[in-house]
Enzyme design. Structure first.
Site, PDB file in Angstrom:
ATOM      1  CG  HIS A 138      -2.153  -0.833   1.047  1.00  0.00           C
ATOM      2  ND1 HIS A 138      -2.164  -2.185   1.321  1.00  0.00           N
ATOM      3  CD2 HIS A 138      -3.408  -0.525   0.625  1.00  0.00           C
ATOM      4  CE1 HIS A 138      -3.374  -2.664   1.078  1.00  0.00           C
ATOM      5  NE2 HIS A 138      -4.147  -1.687   0.660  1.00  0.00           N
ATOM      6  N   GLY A 139       2.019   1.226   0.532  1.00  0.00           N
ATOM      7  CA  GLY A 139       2.829   2.431   0.564  1.00  0.00           C
ATOM      8  C   GLY A 139       4.232   2.167   1.070  1.00  0.00           C
TER       9      GLY A 139
END
Length: 459
Positions: free
Chosen positions: A325-326
């Site tokens: 996600h990041g």
């Protein structure tokens, strides 16, 4: 070109539907190349400089897959997967891994010096490549032509933020004549309704919550003290903002795809009604959950080699899911927290302990709410300040903004999902008129307010 923008809704989409209908009606053999061209045009509108990366990734992966089918050299698939992950790592995670090396600072590979090194959708189209290549090597996926493979990767409704579509869910649909089906008009109408529902969720429910979320998290990032009221207001607002933002995008994506005769898989099924964390991940970002299960958790051993290995596989899968996600440790911590909690749930079930439905829902919802702080905060320091406020370790504060949160909570916890509502609604003239009025009002709303990008575009 946001789905919730005038240029898309009033120009690109109508034009694309018109030329697609003309091709399907008079030159069916042009339909797939035209859809691929439209998809490249859509992607290029964001930043034309990254379009060659998408084109090159499609061409290289297709070529290696073709050579594999002819020579049956398994290492070619391994090479292709490694190259895909390397490209993703260079663009998205260079700065993250460099942060662990003293004295070395990087922000990623910014080949154009623009300050924005991340090509949109790279996480999603990389995973599409991986799914196809893994299944091709296993003998499950067929060899396909370049145009069809390119469309599987770049189909514009889903290229930027999913859903993660398996080849088996979409490739066969490219061979159909969608407007020649007996239910073509009904599918088109339901696509329009899904598009309107997704727009309403994003513009009317999700975006207004940003005013409750952004100022508080910005204050936390600057070191300000967060009060009890601020902490809960911002965290609850983000809990529903990210749901309506992402599920609204998904509804739009599914609706737009239906307009072109393609059925994409659902991605959300009322996740905040879940009675356990396991149930939550069966309802939230469902296509990613299936990907993580089938292409990471099961290869790591899954539940086939004893409880200790299963717990490790759960933890690693969710931690890597967080990293996907990041590029930040807060995302890893968010995923790891879910992995640990899933492990606790597994042990609880193995022990045969009871869990009343109401208590299961409350624990699940509170856990998800608390962990969203890590997802949103951007740093552990900012997350800690939010947590201090939520736990009452600072002042109580005042001025709770609750109306938009209450509306969002009611829709998320009580109302039907957009997919269910659209597919259960009987065709009627009244419904069509209401949808047209709603669409017009949403356009006015888009023109009056700030037009926010979708949250998941950054991943």
């Amino acid at each position: 070109m946001l789905f919730n923008s005038f240029i898309f809704l009033l120009l690109f989409l109508p034009f694309s539907l018109l030329v697609h209908w003309l091709a399907e009606r008079f030159r069916p053999e042009w339909r797939l190349p035209l859809l691929l061209l439209l998809s490249f045009a859509f992607y290029s509108y964001w930043d034309w400089r990254f379009a060659p990366l998408l084109v090159a990734s499609i061409g290289l992966n297709w070529m290696l897959a073709r050579i594999f089918c002819q020579a049956r050299l398994g290492w070619l698939i391994t090479l292709a997967i490694c190259v895909n992950l390397l490209v993703l790592g260079v663009f998205k995670y260079a700065g993250f891994f460099a942060s662990f090396i003293p004295g070395l600072t990087m922000k990623g590979v910014d080949v154009f010096g623009s300050g924005d090194a991340l090509p949109l959708g790279i996480s999603f189209f990389t995973f599409h490549h991986v799914m196809y290549l893994v299944d091709l090597r296993a003998g499950r996926a067929p060899q396909v032509g370049l145009v069809k493979y390119g469309l599987y990767i770049a189909f514009f409704p889903q290229v930027l933020a999913g859903p993660l579509v398996r080849w088996s869910e979409i490739l066969h649909q490219f061979d159909e004549r969608p407007y020649g089906r007996s239910d073509a008009a009904e599918r088109f109408a339901r696509g329009l309704l899904l598009l309107c529902a997704g727009l309403a969720k994003k513009v009317l429910i999700g975006d207004p919550l940003a005013a409750y979320v952004n100022p508080v998290f910005q204050e936390a990032a600057t070191g300000a003290t967060i009060t009890l009221v601020q902490g809960w207001q911002a965290t609850l607002a983000f809990t529903f903002q990210i749901y309506f933002d992402f599920s609204g995008y998904t509804d739009m994506a599914l609706g737009i795809a239906l307009l072109f005769g393609v059925v994409l898989p659902q991605n959300f099924e009322a996740p905040y009604r879940s009675l356990s964390l396991q149930d939550f991940w069966r309802r939230w970002h469902m296509t990613l959950s299936r990907f993580l299960r089938d292409y990471l958790y099961i290869p790591l051993g899954g539940n086939r080699h004893g409880l200790p290995l299963q717990l490790c596989a759960l933890f690693i899968t969710m931690a890597l899911g967080g990293l996907w996600h990041g590029a930040g440790m807060t995302f890893v911590a968010w995923g790891a927290a879910h992995g640990l909690a899933l492990g606790v749930g597994l042990l609880w079930r193995r022990a045969g302990l009871p869990m009343p439905a109401a208590l299961g829902w409350a624990l699940t919802f509170l856990f998800v709410v608390f962990t969203w702080v890590l997802f949103r905060a951007g740093s552990f320091e900012a997350a800690l300040r939010i947590y201090e406020g939520m736990l009452g370790l600072t002042s109580i504060g005042a001025g709770l903004k609750w109306r938009a949160i209450a509306i969002a909570a009611a829709v998320a916890l009580i109302g039907p999902t957009a997919w269910a509502a659209v597919h259960k609604a009987p065709p009627s003239r009244v419904l069509a008129i209401l949808a047209a009025v709603a669409f017009t009002l949403i356009l006015f709303k888009i023109g009056d307010d700030a037009n926010y990008e979708f949250i998941y575009f950054q991943f």
